[in-house]
Design a protein around this motif. Sequence first.
Motif, PDB file in Angstrom:
ATOM      1  N   GLU A 291       2.736  -2.580   4.455  1.00  0.00           N
ATOM      2  CA  GLU A 291       2.012  -2.007   3.313  1.00  0.00           C
ATOM      3  C   GLU A 291       1.224  -0.765   3.716  1.00  0.00           C
ATOM      4  O   GLU A 291       1.101   0.181   2.949  1.00  0.00           O
ATOM      5  CB  GLU A 291       1.099  -3.074   2.686  1.00  0.00           C
ATOM      6  CG  GLU A 291       1.928  -4.075   1.894  1.00  0.00           C
ATOM      7  CD  GLU A 291       1.167  -5.329   1.510  1.00  0.00           C
ATOM      8  OE1 GLU A 291      -0.054  -5.252   1.277  1.00  0.00           O
ATOM      9  OE2 GLU A 291       1.796  -6.401   1.471  1.00  0.00           O
ATOM     10  N   ASN A 292       0.737  -0.764   4.960  1.00  0.00           N
ATOM     11  CA  ASN A 292       0.057   0.431   5.460  1.00  0.00           C
ATOM     12  C   ASN A 292       1.014   1.604   5.545  1.00  0.00           C
ATOM     13  O   ASN A 292       0.689   2.726   5.180  1.00  0.00           O
ATOM     14  CB  ASN A 292      -0.494   0.173   6.869  1.00  0.00           C
ATOM     15  CG  ASN A 292      -1.962  -0.127   6.830  1.00  0.00           C
ATOM     16  OD1 ASN A 292      -2.661   0.335   5.939  1.00  0.00           O
ATOM     17  ND2 ASN A 292      -2.427  -0.909   7.783  1.00  0.00           N
TER      18      ASN A 292
ATOM     19  N   LEU B 238       3.628   2.007   3.800  1.00  0.00           N
ATOM     20  CA  LEU B 238       3.994   2.431   2.445  1.00  0.00           C
ATOM     21  C   LEU B 238       3.036   3.481   1.885  1.00  0.00           C
ATOM     22  O   LEU B 238       3.409   4.288   1.041  1.00  0.00           O
ATOM     23  CB  LEU B 238       4.028   1.215   1.512  1.00  0.00           C
ATOM     24  CG  LEU B 238       5.362   0.464   1.452  1.00  0.00           C
ATOM     25  CD1 LEU B 238       5.227  -0.759   0.589  1.00  0.00           C
ATOM     26  CD2 LEU B 238       6.468   1.355   0.895  1.00  0.00           C
ATOM     27  N   LEU B 239       1.792   3.456   2.399  1.00  0.00           N
ATOM     28  CA  LEU B 239       0.820   4.464   1.942  1.00  0.00           C
ATOM     29  C   LEU B 239       1.311   5.868   2.250  1.00  0.00           C
ATOM     30  O   LEU B 239       0.983   6.823   1.556  1.00  0.00           O
ATOM     31  CB  LEU B 239      -0.534   4.263   2.638  1.00  0.00           C
ATOM     32  CG  LEU B 239      -1.304   2.983   2.309  1.00  0.00           C
ATOM     33  CD1 LEU B 239      -2.592   2.963   3.083  1.00  0.00           C
ATOM     34  CD2 LEU B 239      -1.588   2.933   0.820  1.00  0.00           C
ATOM     35  N   ASP B 240       2.112   5.986   3.333  1.00  0.00           N
ATOM     36  CA  ASP B 240       2.631   7.304   3.699  1.00  0.00           C
ATOM     37  C   ASP B 240       3.843   7.693   2.847  1.00  0.00           C
ATOM     38  O   ASP B 240       4.376   8.780   3.006  1.00  0.00           O
ATOM     39  CB  ASP B 240       3.050   7.318   5.178  1.00  0.00           C
ATOM     40  CG  ASP B 240       1.860   7.096   6.102  1.00  0.00           C
ATOM     41  OD1 ASP B 240       0.742   7.372   5.641  1.00  0.00           O
ATOM     42  OD2 ASP B 240       2.068   6.653   7.232  1.00  0.00           O
TER      43      ASP B 240
ATOM     44  N   PRO C 118       4.351   7.744  -0.844  1.00  0.00           N
ATOM     45  CA  PRO C 118       3.931   7.543  -2.234  1.00  0.00           C
ATOM     46  C   PRO C 118       5.098   7.547  -3.219  1.00  0.00           C
ATOM     47  O   PRO C 118       4.963   7.025  -4.320  1.00  0.00           O
ATOM     48  CB  PRO C 118       2.977   8.706  -2.494  1.00  0.00           C
ATOM     49  CG  PRO C 118       3.261   9.706  -1.435  1.00  0.00           C
ATOM     50  CD  PRO C 118       3.788   8.954  -0.258  1.00  0.00           C
TER      51      PRO C 118
ATOM     52  N   LYS D 176      -3.347  10.021  -0.982  1.00  0.00           N
ATOM     53  CA  LYS D 176      -3.020   8.729  -0.359  1.00  0.00           C
ATOM     54  C   LYS D 176      -4.082   7.689  -0.679  1.00  0.00           C
ATOM     55  O   LYS D 176      -3.770   6.518  -0.881  1.00  0.00           O
ATOM     56  CB  LYS D 176      -2.889   8.892   1.160  1.00  0.00           C
ATOM     57  CG  LYS D 176      -1.639   9.652   1.529  1.00  0.00           C
ATOM     58  CD  LYS D 176      -1.400   9.684   3.009  1.00  0.00           C
ATOM     59  CE  LYS D 176      -0.046  10.362   3.251  1.00  0.00           C
ATOM     60  NZ  LYS D 176       0.393  10.299   4.606  1.00  0.00           N
TER      61      LYS D 176
ATOM     62  N   ASN E 124      -3.423   6.663  -4.219  1.00  0.00           N
ATOM     63  CA  ASN E 124      -2.240   5.788  -4.310  1.00  0.00           C
ATOM     64  C   ASN E 124      -2.461   4.424  -3.671  1.00  0.00           C
ATOM     65  O   ASN E 124      -1.877   3.439  -4.083  1.00  0.00           O
ATOM     66  CB  ASN E 124      -1.036   6.447  -3.617  1.00  0.00           C
ATOM     67  CG  ASN E 124      -0.469   7.578  -4.437  1.00  0.00           C
ATOM     68  OD1 ASN E 124      -0.515   7.540  -5.652  1.00  0.00           O
ATOM     69  ND2 ASN E 124       0.024   8.606  -3.765  1.00  0.00           N
ATOM     70  N   GLY E 125      -3.284   4.406  -2.626  1.00  0.00           N
ATOM     71  CA  GLY E 125      -3.416   3.163  -1.863  1.00  0.00           C
ATOM     72  C   GLY E 125      -4.588   2.297  -2.273  1.00  0.00           C
ATOM     73  O   GLY E 125      -4.704   1.162  -1.829  1.00  0.00           O
TER      74      GLY E 125
ATOM     75  N   LYS F 117      -4.063  -1.144  -3.425  1.00  0.00           N
ATOM     76  CA  LYS F 117      -3.545  -2.077  -2.404  1.00  0.00           C
ATOM     77  C   LYS F 117      -4.564  -2.326  -1.292  1.00  0.00           C
ATOM     78  O   LYS F 117      -4.312  -3.145  -0.413  1.00  0.00           O
ATOM     79  CB  LYS F 117      -2.265  -1.503  -1.783  1.00  0.00           C
ATOM     80  CG  LYS F 117      -1.092  -1.422  -2.738  1.00  0.00           C
ATOM     81  CD  LYS F 117       0.139  -0.893  -2.009  1.00  0.00           C
ATOM     82  CE  LYS F 117       0.914   0.085  -2.875  1.00  0.00           C
ATOM     83  NZ  LYS F 117       1.741   1.001  -2.110  1.00  0.00           N
TER      84      LYS F 117
ATOM     85  N   LYS G 119      -7.167  -3.875   0.735  1.00  0.00           N
ATOM     86  CA  LYS G 119      -7.609  -5.269   0.629  1.00  0.00           C
ATOM     87  C   LYS G 119      -8.944  -5.522   1.314  1.00  0.00           C
ATOM     88  O   LYS G 119      -9.417  -6.640   1.370  1.00  0.00           O
ATOM     89  CB  LYS G 119      -6.548  -6.176   1.261  1.00  0.00           C
ATOM     90  CG  LYS G 119      -5.281  -6.270   0.433  1.00  0.00           C
ATOM     91  CD  LYS G 119      -4.488  -7.485   0.877  1.00  0.00           C
ATOM     92  CE  LYS G 119      -3.095  -7.168   1.326  1.00  0.00           C
ATOM     93  NZ  LYS G 119      -2.813  -6.636   2.576  1.00  0.00           N
TER      94      LYS G 119
ATOM     95  N   ARG H 265      -9.179   6.608   8.544  1.00  0.00           N
ATOM     96  CA  ARG H 265      -7.826   6.424   9.084  1.00  0.00           C
ATOM     97  C   ARG H 265      -6.809   7.222   8.283  1.00  0.00           C
ATOM     98  O   ARG H 265      -5.948   7.903   8.836  1.00  0.00           O
ATOM     99  CB  ARG H 265      -7.451   4.930   9.083  1.00  0.00           C
ATOM    100  CG  ARG H 265      -6.175   4.668   9.856  1.00  0.00           C
ATOM    101  CD  ARG H 265      -5.933   3.210  10.117  1.00  0.00           C
ATOM    102  NE  ARG H 265      -5.655   2.482   8.898  1.00  0.00           N
ATOM    103  CZ  ARG H 265      -6.176   1.310   8.585  1.00  0.00           C
ATOM    104  NH1 ARG H 265      -7.019   0.742   9.411  1.00  0.00           N
ATOM    105  NH2 ARG H 265      -5.868   0.709   7.467  1.00  0.00           N
TER     106      ARG H 265
ATOM    107  N   ASP I   8      -0.022  14.018  10.551  1.00  0.00           N
ATOM    108  CA  ASP I   8       1.262  14.328   9.894  1.00  0.00           C
ATOM    109  C   ASP I   8       1.407  15.834   9.703  1.00  0.00           C
ATOM    110  O   ASP I   8       2.472  16.404   9.922  1.00  0.00           O
ATOM    111  CB  ASP I   8       1.338  13.655   8.512  1.00  0.00           C
ATOM    112  CG  ASP I   8       1.635  12.177   8.644  1.00  0.00           C
ATOM    113  OD1 ASP I   8       2.042  11.759   9.746  1.00  0.00           O
ATOM    114  OD2 ASP I   8       1.444  11.439   7.661  1.00  0.00           O
TER     115      ASP I   8
END
Lengths: 226, 180
Positions: free
Chosen positions: A156-157, A159-161, A163, B41, B44-45, B48, B50, B61, B69
Motif C-alpha cells: 500500500e505504501n 501504491l502511493l507512488d 496515483p 501524494k 491521494n494517500g 489510506k 492508517k 517520508r 524520485d
Amino acid sequence: MKMNMKNCQDYLLKISQYLDNDLPSEDVGDLENHLSTCRSCKRKFLELKLLTSSIKSIPREDMPPGLFFKVRKRIQERKEQKRSYFIRWGTVLSLSLLILLVFSSYYKPNFFETSQDSSQRLAQKNFGQEMKILTLEQTRKSYEVASLQEFSNILENLLLDFPEISMKKEIIDKNSTSYLLLASKQDSEKFLSDLEKRFNLLYPAATSPPQLSKDPGIIYIYIYEK
Amino acid sequence: MFEDRANEIITEFLPLIFSVALKVVRDRDQAEDVAQEACLKIYNGLAKFKGDSSLKTWIYRITVNAGLDHLRKLRQLKENPNIAFEDKEVDWEDSSPSLYDFIEEEDLKQLVREKVLELPLEYRLPLLLRDAEELTYEEISQVLNLPLGTVKSRIHRSRIVLRNLLLADLGTKTIMGASK
C-alpha cells in the motif's frame, strides 16, 4: 599509547551521541571525565558542538509566494483527470463485454475454464461477474509472505507512488488478502518490479522459508490492464 | 469532510514540505515541483494513511521520497549523481589542525551553514533531518527507511565528513591567501 588512541576513537562516536542526547546515562560521567583530561577529544567535542549548533540555527527557508495555489491547482487537475479516466474505463469495460460476448458465441464453453486456477476462482468469487471477463488480460501474481500485515503495508505504501493505479482490497480470511489493481501496462510492469525489489529487501533469503511464521499468509495481486 | 482535512493538512505542512524538498534537491524551482508532487501524494494517500507512524513522519517520508524520485529522473537525463546510500569509513586525523585555528566562530558558523548543503545526499539528508529538522533517530529511521543503527552511525559519519570538508576548504583558502 596505542591503547589510548583506540579509546579516543571510541569516544568520538560517544561525543556525537552525547550531543544528540542519546548517550546512555551510565556513559555520560565517563565521557565528561575523559573530556576534562584529554585535550584532543575536548577539541573534537567543541568542533562537533559547533557544527550541530550552526546547523540548528539555519532558518527555515521562505516558501515561494503562490506555491499554495499551485498545489491546489495540481490537485484539482488530478481530480478532473481521474474523473475522465473512470469515464474512459467505463467505456472500455462495456466494449470488452460486448466483444467477449460476441467472441464467446463462436468459441464454446471451455474458453474461460482453461485460464482458471484456484487463485483466479477466489478472485471471481470476490469480485463478481464483470471482473471475471477481464481476467483474460490480467497479470496474476501471488506471494507467500511471513507477515500479511507487513507485506500489505509495503504494497500500500508503494501504491502511493502510483496515483494512476486504482486499487480494491479484499481481505478473504485471516491468512489471505486479495488486491485488485487497474493499471496501464507500463505502470503495472514498473509496479511489479518495484514491489519485487521491496519484497526482496524484506525477505533477502527468498529461497528459504520466511523467518517470521506467526502470521503466514498469501497475497494475491490481480492487475487488470487499462 | 475529506477535502477539508486534506486542505487543512496541506496548508499546515506546506512550508515544512517545501523546506524539506529544498534540502533534498537544493534548488528552489525544483523544490517547488517536488513540493507539489508530495502534496498530490499526500492528498491521494491520506484516505489510506492508517497512523502506523505519526502524520508528521509520514509527510516527511512522502516528501523525501518525492525528492529522491525527482533526482532519479534527473539522473536518467544527465547520467549524473550517485545518490545511492553507501557507508564508507571516515577518519578524523588527530594531527589535523582545529577549525578554530582559521577563522572566528561566527564566520565559521556561517561557513558550516553553507557547506552542509554541499555534502553528498547520503550524508546531507540524515544530518539535516537530525540537526535542522530536529527529528529523533527513530523518526529518521522511518523517514529514510534505514535501520536505527545505520541512522546513528550515518549521522556521526556525516558530521566528520562535514568537518573534513570545512577543514579542506579553510586550508585551501589559507594557502591561497598566503601565496598572494
